[in-house]
Enzyme design. Structure first.
Site, PDB file in Angstrom:
ATOM      1  CE  LYS A  14      -4.068   1.622   2.545  1.00 46.87           C
ATOM      2  NZ  LYS A  14      -4.936   1.324   3.696  1.00 46.87           N
TER       3      LYS A  14
ATOM      4  NE  ARG B  91      -4.665  -3.653   2.767  1.00 54.95           N
ATOM      5  CZ  ARG B  91      -5.604  -2.726   2.683  1.00 54.95           C
ATOM      6  NH1 ARG B  91      -5.902  -1.992   3.721  1.00 54.95           N
ATOM      7  NH2 ARG B  91      -6.234  -2.535   1.552  1.00 54.95           N
TER       8      ARG B  91
ATOM      9  CG  ASP C  28     -14.630   1.699  -1.131  1.00 52.82           C
ATOM     10  OD1 ASP C  28     -15.637   2.229  -0.634  1.00 52.82           O
ATOM     11  OD2 ASP C  28     -13.522   2.253  -1.164  1.00 52.82           O
TER      12      ASP C  28
END
Ligand code: AMP
Ligand code: MG
Length: 473
Positions: free
Chosen positions: A109, A173, A245
């Site tokens: 990310k 992650r 989302d």
């Protein structure tokens, strides 16, 4: 040396319209901040020198077997539908099968722009990366389903935000998957029933191998989300951006943005600076998750041969969700006051305490933990508010076998208090990672008394209170 990760990718086998293959944009000077060795070993990732980890988990070095891709999805953001979102600053490196046989996603990310970045730069700055690392690991230690943090790497490049240039970072992650309610909405909105069917089959194979049919899938996701959100409420967690989302099909907590834990109890607490109407306030979370499940239900309808009948069945499942949340809530809060299996008759006792806490401006975490050692009353502005509740409670837990043990396992002593998180970020920006490391260490055992960390239990002073958290994208 290139890191060897035993990838076994399945998402990359889905039709091409599910994602865009994309490599990370290399960064100037990757430096490892933190690596989760325990999680790495769970995933079968070998111990490796820091410099190699930094290269891999910044995206500079693509490990063998990785199939980096950005996933596409849609979503309701604050109630408004966006037919196309997607990983705008994240890349799925690939999947591994962990020690227990579970398939897990490894995702970077902050790894650079993708076709879904829109106006964004695809980057993340240090603050939100450390916040997500710390809070997701704390959530795991609290015993709630969540994505995990594997690595945090500084990029050595500035990221420009409202505040000016800030140190850039990449978070790695790990998730049971990154399938979202919004992933189903993406295909449903495009009337791509074939894509929807492929997604459904993939989801069932990956997460719910025993289920039979979309109604059953919906029921299972509802069950997990009901439990999850009740779990959040029980530790005073406010997600902050419960857009569809950001609601995972796996039932894990995902996408830690402007999230925060409550200090003083108030049901309408909001932290996120962009949540101006309190849509995602603490106690609204129980309503919003039902709304999000209604969106999932809607997206599943095209899979059904008889759509009128499906709408009726799905509606019934969604309408039954508030009662499920109530049951989970009662169970979780029952334990917090020492009742192993609370029933409907116990609900008023719990609600009464919460009402008094709100009125008495009591600290959420310290009040419940304080039930164990008799310090709960000190949390109330007016201690009499507690003293008149206490005898009713004592009478009730006299019927329990071991209320203290139940409370010890349900009431953390330590949560990532927001002012500590903010201070940790400020220190890290100034180059001092000691507060981050200390919080990480203490929050790994939130239910254990740690006298040397007692100052982390203290609520913020008025001067320390952090009213707002920022999305920090
Ligand atoms: P979030 O509210 O963090 O879940 O993000 C909503 C959407 O915005 C997602 O599709 C993200 O990938 C995208 N996004 C957020 N921040 C950035 C960024 N800095 N650059 C590109 N896309 C972003
Ligand atoms: Mg998101």
């Amino acid at each position: 040396m290139t890191l060897e990760i035993p990838f076994q990718n399945s998402y990359a086998q889905l039709p091409a319209r599910f994602y865009t293959r994309q490599s990370a944009l290399a960064v100037r000077a990757p430096r490892l901040i933190q690596f989760n060795r325990e999680l790495a070993s769970e995933l079968g990732i070998p111990d490796t020198p820091d410099a190699d980890l930094a290269r891999t988990f910044s995206g500079n070095d693509v490990p063998q077997g990785a199939a980096p891709l950005a996933q596409v999805y849609a979503g309701h953001q604050f109630g408004g539908f966006s037919p196309q979102l997607g990983d705008g600053r994240a890349l799925l490196l690939g999947e591994v099968i962990d020690r227990t046989g579970q398939r897990r996603d490894i995702q970077l990310k902050g790894s650079g722009p993708t076709p879904y970045s829109r106006m964004g730069d695809g980057r993340a700055w240090l603050g939100p990366v450390l916040r997500e690392y710390l809070v997701s690991e704390a959530m795991h230690a609290l015993g709630l389903p969540t994505t995990r943090a594997l690595a945090a790497v500084e990029t050595g490049e500035p990221v420009y935000r409202e505040a000016g240039g800030l140190p850039g970072a990449v978070l790695t992650r790990v998730a049971a998957s990154h399938l979202r309610v919004g992933t189903f909405q993406y295909f449903a909105a495009r009337r791509d029933v074939e894509g929807l069917k492929a997604l459904y089959d993939y989801t069932v194979a990956r997460h719910y191998p025993l289920i039979e049919g979309p109604a059953h899938l919906l029921a299972e996701v509802i069950r997990r989300q009901a439990r999850l959100v009740a779990g959040w409420l029980s530790v005073g967690f406010i997600h902050g951006v419960m857009n569809t989302d950001n609601t995972a099909i796996s039932g894990e907590t995902i996408d830690y943005g402007p999230c925060a834990f409550m200090d003083t109890y108030h049901p309408q607490t909001v932290f996120s600076s962009i949540d101006t109407r309190g849509r995602y306030a603490y106690d609204n979370q129980a309503h919003v998750i039902v709304w999000n499940m209604a969106q999932l239900a809607t997206a599943l309808v095209p899979l059904m041969p008889d759509q009128a009948e499906a709408i009726e069945d799905f509606t019934a499942l969604v309408h039954a969700m508030p009662d499920q949340i109530e049951v989970e809530w009662r169970r979780a809060f029952g334990r917090k006051i020492g009742i192993a299996e609370a029933t409907a008759q116990d609900a008023p006792l719990i609600a009464d305490l919460l009402a008094r806490m709100a009125e008495g401006r009591a600290d959420f975490t310290n009040t419940f933990r304080g039930l164990i050692d008799g310090t709960a009353r000190d949390q109330f502005l007016d201690r009499a508010a507690f003293d008149t509740w206490e005898p009713l409670w004592r009478a009730r837990i006299a019927q329990e076998d071991n209320p203290e043990a139940v409370m010890r396992a349900a009431n953390p002593a330590f949560i990532p208090r927001n002012h500590r998180v903010e201070h940790m970020i400020e220190s890290a920006v100034a180059g001092d990672y000691a507060p981050f490391q200390r919080l990480l260490r203490v929050l790994a055992h939130p239910y254990v008394d740690q006298p040397e960390a007692d100052n982390l239990k203290r609520p913020p002073t008025p001067a320390e209170v952090v009213e707002n958290t920022f999305c920090g994208t």
